[in-house]
Design an enzyme around this catalytic site. Structure first.
Site, PDB file in Angstrom:
ATOM      1  N   CYS A  45      26.565  34.285  16.937  1.00 14.82           N
ATOM      2  CA  CYS A  45      26.857  34.336  15.498  1.00 14.82           C
ATOM      3  C   CYS A  45      27.976  33.370  15.124  1.00 14.82           C
ATOM      4  O   CYS A  45      27.956  32.782  14.035  1.00 14.82           O
ATOM      5  CB  CYS A  45      27.225  35.749  15.079  1.00 14.82           C
ATOM      6  N   ASP A 139      14.202  35.878  -9.302  1.00 10.97           N
ATOM      7  CA  ASP A 139      13.682  37.147  -9.822  1.00 10.97           C
ATOM      8  C   ASP A 139      14.159  38.345  -9.013  1.00 10.97           C
ATOM      9  O   ASP A 139      13.742  39.478  -9.247  1.00 10.97           O
ATOM     10  CB  ASP A 139      12.152  37.122  -9.864  1.00 10.97           C
TER      11      ASP A 139
END
Length: 220
Positions: A45, A139
């Site tokens: 990470c 959206d």
């Protein structure tokens, strides 16, 4: 049922390294990438967060915000940023969510609903499912879900390529073939009849089969 493409991305409020955000409001009228991590100070990470910082201008140019998530508190995120810069040369230049009560991870179904307690007492292996990428459209619908194992670094160049495709196909009635890159030919969407396609593409189209109607990239 896990969240999938077409679902509304769950809204939430959370503290981040850049202050508190309300997710849907933070996205605004653009696109967003939410990518999660099992714990701070994890090796794979650390490389990913630094690489994302280095290519943030590429996301900016696509009207796309990026936000990380890890279960550690904000203070740990800030200390981790120093390591990330030392490892990859670029510190995070986007917010990282502090999901110290696991609420966002649960909301996005990355951790079981019964997880509780101090997140710093959990090991990365216990949070292994927090290796997700969600692309969210204007959206607020989920457009892409990727889940990676802890041992495989994510390919964020591919995420950029997918965003290019998503934006192209949302603006034009087309689809993109395998290995597509901006500027390559696209495929007229199956929802477009031949009659309607002839009106839009009077020069016709190519394709090895009638159902594969290829035309130049309309945005090239």
């Amino acid at each position: 049922m896990a969240l999938t493409i077409g679902d509304t991305a769950p809204d939430f409020e959370a503290d981040t390294t850049e202050g508190r955000i309300a997710f849907h409001d933070w996205i605004g009228d653009g696109w967003a990438v939410l990518f999660s991590h099992p714990r701070d100070f994890t090796p794979v990470c650390s490389t990913e967060l630094g690489y994302m910082a280095s290519i943030k201008p590429d996301f900016d140019s696509r009207n796309t915000k990026i936000v990380g998530l890890s279960t550690d508190p904000v203070g740990n995120h800030e200390k981790w940023a120093e390591d990330i810069q030392a490892i990859g040369g670029t510190a995070p230049n986007y917010p990282i969510i502090s999901d110290s009560d696991h609420s966002v991870a649960k909301l996005y179904e990355m951790l079981p609903a019964d997880v509780e307690g101090d997140p710093t007492e959990r090991t990365p292996a216990q949070n292994a499912t927090l290796r997700n990428v969600f692309v969210v459209g204007p959206d607020k619908k989920i457009k892409l879900v990727l889940i990676y194992p802890m041992t495989t670094g994510r390919n964020f160049d591919e995420v950029l390529r997918v965003i290019d495709s998503l934006q192209r196909t949302s603006q034009h009635a087309v689809a993109t073939p395998a290995q597509w890159q901006p500027g390559d030919d696209v495929i007229i969407a199956g929802s477009v009849s031949d009659e309607a396609a002839r009106e839009k593409y009077p020069d016709g189209w190519g394709g090895a089969r009638p159902y594969i109607r290829t035309v130049p990239d309309p945005a090239a």
